[in-house]
Design an enzyme around this catalytic site. Structure first.
Site, PDB file in Angstrom:
ATOM      1  N   HIS A 134      -3.736  -2.658  -4.506  1.00 26.80           N
ATOM      2  CA  HIS A 134      -2.442  -1.587  -5.220  1.00 26.80           C
ATOM      3  C   HIS A 134      -2.798  -0.966  -5.861  1.00 26.80           C
ATOM      4  O   HIS A 134      -1.459  -1.169  -6.863  1.00 26.80           O
ATOM      5  CB  HIS A 134      -1.562  -2.306  -4.733  1.00 26.80           C
ATOM      6  CG  HIS A 134      -1.410  -2.493  -3.440  1.00 26.80           C
ATOM      7  ND1 HIS A 134      -1.355  -2.138  -2.279  1.00 26.80           N
ATOM      8  CD2 HIS A 134      -0.581  -3.420  -2.452  1.00 26.80           C
ATOM      9  CE1 HIS A 134      -1.478  -2.024  -1.264  1.00 26.80           C
ATOM     10  NE2 HIS A 134      -0.655  -3.675  -1.346  1.00 26.80           N
ATOM     11  N   HIS A 208       5.078   0.966   0.288  1.00 24.20           N
ATOM     12  CA  HIS A 208       5.111  -0.647   1.138  1.00 24.20           C
ATOM     13  C   HIS A 208       6.995  -1.294   1.268  1.00 24.20           C
ATOM     14  O   HIS A 208       6.901  -2.327   0.505  1.00 24.20           O
ATOM     15  CB  HIS A 208       4.755  -1.176  -0.317  1.00 24.20           C
ATOM     16  CG  HIS A 208       3.782  -2.654   0.183  1.00 24.20           C
ATOM     17  ND1 HIS A 208       4.491  -3.668   0.924  1.00 24.20           N
ATOM     18  CD2 HIS A 208       2.611  -2.669  -0.086  1.00 24.20           C
ATOM     19  CE1 HIS A 208       3.404  -4.265   0.818  1.00 24.20           C
ATOM     20  NE2 HIS A 208       2.304  -4.190   0.687  1.00 24.20           N
ATOM     21  N   GLU A 345       2.269   0.112   6.047  1.00 24.66           N
ATOM     22  CA  GLU A 345       1.822   1.183   5.084  1.00 24.66           C
ATOM     23  C   GLU A 345       1.508   2.423   5.798  1.00 24.66           C
ATOM     24  O   GLU A 345      -0.277   1.674   5.923  1.00 24.66           O
ATOM     25  CB  GLU A 345       1.492   0.852   3.931  1.00 24.66           C
ATOM     26  CG  GLU A 345       2.174  -0.635   3.833  1.00 24.66           C
ATOM     27  CD  GLU A 345       1.102  -1.858   3.256  1.00 24.66           C
ATOM     28  OE1 GLU A 345       0.137  -1.722   2.380  1.00 24.66           O
ATOM     29  OE2 GLU A 345       1.451  -3.108   3.790  1.00 24.66           O
TER      30      GLU A 345
HETATM   31  C1  BGC Z   1      -1.712  -6.051   1.350  1.00 26.61           C
HETATM   32  C2  BGC Z   1      -1.587  -7.372   1.766  1.00 26.61           C
HETATM   33  C3  BGC Z   1      -0.536  -8.147   0.590  1.00 26.61           C
HETATM   34  C4  BGC Z   1       0.832  -7.209   0.177  1.00 26.61           C
HETATM   35  C5  BGC Z   1       0.982  -7.689  -1.069  1.00 26.61           C
HETATM   36  C6  BGC Z   1      -0.192  -5.944   1.266  1.00 26.61           C
HETATM   37  O1  BGC Z   1      -0.832  -3.889   1.973  1.00 26.61           O
HETATM   38  O2  BGC Z   1      -1.887  -5.594   2.711  1.00 26.61           O
HETATM   39  O3  BGC Z   1      -2.960  -8.160   1.386  1.00 26.61           O
HETATM   40  O4  BGC Z   1      -0.649  -9.143  -0.152  1.00 26.61           O
HETATM   41  O5  BGC Z   1       0.405  -6.477   0.230  1.00 26.61           O
HETATM   42  O6  BGC Z   1       2.376  -7.740  -0.623  1.00 26.61           O
END
Ligand code: BGC
Length: 382
Positions: A134, A208, A345
């Protein structure tokens, strides 16, 4: 596959939106702004509320572009907030597992926290085991966006801008990003992304939110009926990096084509489920053409709420909130336990910069990344 393949139709959509956003009329929605505190380094952060003329609303803050609430009706018309979130800015700054945030420069993982572009290797922050997740240590979820409220003839909207400097978090090129949140009078939350760069780079932008369509703080999401328009998904290794294979969902817990309760197969002993402690996988969307196409539908039987997600993106990460561990306390004062919320997402596939066979995430000078995702909220009574 060229970057323009799934981006081209958005020019028209964004043009249309420009007209929408500059118009005004009686019955149009409203955009309100109130202070939401200061960041630890002293930046003032406002909370914005988009309200449409049916009374639905979306709240977000300039910090991380974080959507803190989506208030939509159940089958009896009662408004509830359907996303997880915190009460205080300090909580978003110190412990947020990306609740509601804008994600960039690269949504999801880049394997080994590095990639090579035009012969140069770029090293990123390894903030998720050996991988970069991210956008790194200070991704777009942790910066303060400049917000410009916009009111339109249908609903309400606001534009968020952020310029990421050349080299920020290890990524090449100055990246200029614009995101528009619109809440239409059809109870659609529309998210339009645009980005340009002055050097070749990689980009994967997403949002998210963790959803619970029965309402934030009402418990688990096992009974939500999920449909995903995907014949294939991208299996992962033990660190959640795609193997590169596009595997059939047939006969696996990943087959959501006919709709299934999220909890029905989440405890299956498929090894893929062990890697993510549940669902944490990218689905390869069945698409025809490059425009908006239905990616997923979620139905919550008690409230009657339905959320349909359409996107121009080629994939969607379904994450079943597996890493929530009861240590976080939400805005309504309740603990968030494992699978108390789910994320869908919309995105390009994880680790695309290291997987030449995946749709490209490279953005070059002169190109404009355009991407749109729409969350349409309705009920089984409407
Ligand atoms: C990921 C997860 C991660 C989460 C964090 C998601 O987009 O795929 O692995 O733990 O984001 O909040």
């Amino acid at each position: 596959m060229s970057r323009a393949w799934h981006r081209s139709v958005l020019g028209a959509a964004v043009l249309g939106m420009g007209v929408l956003l500059t118009g005004t009329s009686a019955g149009a929605g409203s955009v309100d702004k109130t202070p939401f505190g200061n960041t630890q380094d002293g930046k003032a952060v406002n909370l914005y509320t988009l309200t449409n003329d049916r009374g639905a609303s979306v709240k977000f803050i300039a910090y991380g572009g974080i959507i803190t609430a989506i208030n939509v009706p159940d089958r009896w018309g009662k408004l509830d907030n359907v996303v997880l979130g915190f009460k205080e800015l300090a909580d978003y700054e110190s412990m947020n597992p990306y609740f509601g945030a804008l994600i960039g420069r690269y949504g999801n993982r880049i394997g080994g926290a590095k990639f090579t572009l035009d012969g140069t290797q770029y090293q990123l922050a390894a903030n998720n085991g050996p991988n970069s997740l991210h956008g790194g240590t200070k991704g777009f979820d942790k910066v303060v966006w400049a917000v410009e409220p916009l009111s339109g003839v249908s609903g309400a909207a606001a534009r968020l801008n952020y310029t990421s400097k050349d080299g920020e978090e290890g990524y090449p090129g100055t990246l200029t990003v614009q995101v528009v949140y619109s809440l239409t009078n059809d109870n659609e939350l529309r998210i339009d992304y645009e980005a340009t760069t002055d050097k070749p780079t990689v980009v994967n932008l997403t949002s998210h939110s963790y959803f619970n369509l029965a309402g934030d703080g009402t418990g688990g999401i096992d009974d939500h009926i999920l449909t995903i328009s995907a014949d294939r998904y991208t299996p992962v290794d033990a660190t959640l990096i795609p193997t590169g294979q596009l595997a059939s969902v047939t006969g696996t817990p990943f087959d959501f084509r006919q709709g299934a309760p999220i909890g029905a197969r989440i405890r299956s002993n498929d090894p893929q489920m062990a890697y993510g402690r549940g669902y944490d996988h990218n689905f390869v969307l069945n698409r025809s053409g490059s425009g908006l196409s239905l990616a997923a539908r979620v139905y919550e039987p008690r409230s009657g709420r339905i959320m349909e997600i359409s996107t121009t993106e080629p994939g969607v990460q379904f994450y079943s909130g597996n890493f929530l561990d009861s240590t976080l306390i939400g805005a309504a004062g309740q603990q968030y336990r494992q699978t108390d919320g789910f994320c869908l997402e919309t995105q390009h596939f994880p680790d695309s910069p290291n997987k030449p066979s995946f749709p490209t995430t490279v953005l070059k000078p002169g190109e404009t990344l355009k991407s749109t995702t729409i969350h349409k909220f309705s009920t089984d009574a409407s």
